[in-house]
Design an enzyme around this catalytic site. Structure first.
Site, PDB file in Angstrom:
ATOM      1  N   ASP A  33       0.845  -1.208   0.000  1.00 52.80           N
ATOM      2  CA  ASP A  33       0.000   0.000   0.000  1.00 52.80           C
ATOM      3  C   ASP A  33       0.879   1.257   0.000  1.00 52.80           C
ATOM      4  OD1 ASP A  33      -2.174   1.675   0.268  1.00 52.80           O
ATOM      5  OD2 ASP A  33      -2.845   0.880   2.185  1.00 52.80           O
ATOM      6  N   VAL A 119       1.612  -8.132   6.442  1.00 51.86           N
ATOM      7  CA  VAL A 119       1.278  -7.653   7.790  1.00 51.86           C
ATOM      8  C   VAL A 119      -0.007  -8.301   8.324  1.00 51.86           C
ATOM      9  CG1 VAL A 119       0.605  -5.566   9.084  1.00 51.86           C
ATOM     10  CG2 VAL A 119       2.501  -5.480   7.471  1.00 51.86           C
TER      11      VAL A 119
HETATM   12  P1  ADP Z   1      -1.371  -7.154   3.824  1.00 49.07           P
HETATM   13  O1  ADP Z   1      -1.578  -6.096   4.878  1.00 49.07           O
HETATM   14  O2  ADP Z   1      -2.592  -7.352   2.945  1.00 49.07           O
HETATM   15  O3  ADP Z   1      -0.824  -8.421   4.391  1.00 49.07           O
HETATM   16  P2  ADP Z   1       1.296  -6.283   2.874  1.00 49.07           P
HETATM   17  O4  ADP Z   1       1.576  -5.081   2.059  1.00 49.07           O
HETATM   18  O5  ADP Z   1       1.802  -6.318   4.282  1.00 49.07           O
HETATM   19  O6  ADP Z   1      -0.311  -6.498   2.804  1.00 49.07           O
HETATM   20  O7  ADP Z   1       1.859  -7.574   2.143  1.00 49.07           O
HETATM   21  C1  ADP Z   1       1.226  -8.208   1.058  1.00 49.07           C
HETATM   22  C2  ADP Z   1       2.292  -8.751   0.118  1.00 49.07           C
HETATM   23  O8  ADP Z   1       2.776  -7.685  -0.695  1.00 49.07           O
HETATM   24  C3  ADP Z   1       3.528  -9.343   0.819  1.00 49.07           C
HETATM   25  O9  ADP Z   1       3.886 -10.555   0.140  1.00 49.07           O
HETATM   26  C4  ADP Z   1       4.593  -8.281   0.588  1.00 49.07           C
HETATM   27  O10 ADP Z   1       5.904  -8.834   0.548  1.00 49.07           O
HETATM   28  C5  ADP Z   1       4.179  -7.794  -0.784  1.00 49.07           C
HETATM   29  N1  ADP Z   1       4.732  -6.508  -1.248  1.00 49.07           N
HETATM   30  C6  ADP Z   1       5.244  -5.473  -0.535  1.00 49.07           C
HETATM   31  N2  ADP Z   1       5.658  -4.490  -1.364  1.00 49.07           N
HETATM   32  C7  ADP Z   1       5.396  -4.918  -2.647  1.00 49.07           C
HETATM   33  C8  ADP Z   1       5.596  -4.384  -3.953  1.00 49.07           C
HETATM   34  N3  ADP Z   1       6.159  -3.176  -4.151  1.00 49.07           N
HETATM   35  N4  ADP Z   1       5.214  -5.131  -5.032  1.00 49.07           N
HETATM   36  C9  ADP Z   1       4.636  -6.343  -4.867  1.00 49.07           C
HETATM   37  N5  ADP Z   1       4.412  -6.909  -3.671  1.00 49.07           N
HETATM   38  C10 ADP Z   1       4.793  -6.202  -2.566  1.00 49.07           C
END
Ligand code: ADP
Length: 181
Positions: A33, A119
């Site tokens: 995000d 997260v």
């Molecule tokens: P959630 O809160 O839905 O779990 P997160 O952002 O913490 O979302 O993580 C969801 C996935 O997105 C994880 O596998 C994380 O490693 C991945 N992620 C983080 N940054 C990026 C990015 N720039 N591009 C693709 N995936 C990403």
């Protein structure tokens, strides 16, 4: 129609729409995000403010601003609370809601991150299986979105999605010619 799984950064994808694993406020957060908001610029947050949030398992669409993607589809995934709070059903609903919204906006290429497995602590193997099965089931009967890409940010995540796709074929849940990997 196809589903492909790649290692990469979703903010760099030149898809018609990329999906944001958002929270229910739609006002930005950490992880993917935060990366999407940084890359899109402040106009994305301004549009998100006008949307009034989004329920878990649903989706809302904005423009992509400075991103290569034309649209961002924001979907709050479920927080994992042990599996008894409809987490699996809600995660499947995220993928389906995003694909429905993409199709309604004539998006032919859509890129997803691994929703909820960061997260929000959804177990990776289980989350990957739900994602793959939901996407393949959605792709099977129609031709509104030609290319769905799962963008995995690390090797461990990519391995889980590769295995989920292989398992899906092995279980004969989907026709092999409807997918590429
Ligand atoms: P959630 O809160 O839905 O779990 P997160 O952002 O913490 O979302 O993580 C969801 C996935 O997105 C994880 O596998 C994380 O490693 C991945 N992620 C983080 N940054 C990026 C990015 N720039 N591009 C693709 N995936 C990403």
């Amino acid at each position: 129609m196809s589903l492909q799984i790649i290692l990469g950064d979703i903010t760099e994808q030149e898809a018609d729409a990329i999906v944001n694993a958002a929270n229910t406020t739609l006002l930005g957060g950490g992880g993917v995000d935060g990366a999407i908001h940084r890359a899109a610029g402040p106009a994305l947050l301004a549009e998100c403010r006008s949307l009034g949030g989004c329920e878990t398992g649903q989706a809302k669409i904005t423009k992509g601003y400075r991103l290569p993607a034309a649209y961002v589809i924001h979907t709050p995934g479920p927080v994992w609370r042990g599996g008894g709070q409809r987490e699996g059903e809600l995660l499947a609903s995220c993928y389906k809601s995003c694909l429905d919204l993409a199709a309604a906006h004539q998006c032919k290429t859509v890129a997803f991150p691994s929703i909820s497995t960061g997260v929000y602590r959804f177990p990776l193997e289980q989350g990957a299986a739900i994602a793959v099965d939901t996407i393949l089931a959605w792709l099977a009967p129609q031709d509104d979105v030609h290319q769905v890409t799962m963008v995995c940010f690390d090797e461990k995540t990519k391995k889980a999605y590769d295995e989920a796709l292989a398992n899906s074929f092995a279980a004969n849940k989907s026709k092999p010619e409807s997918s590429a990997c």
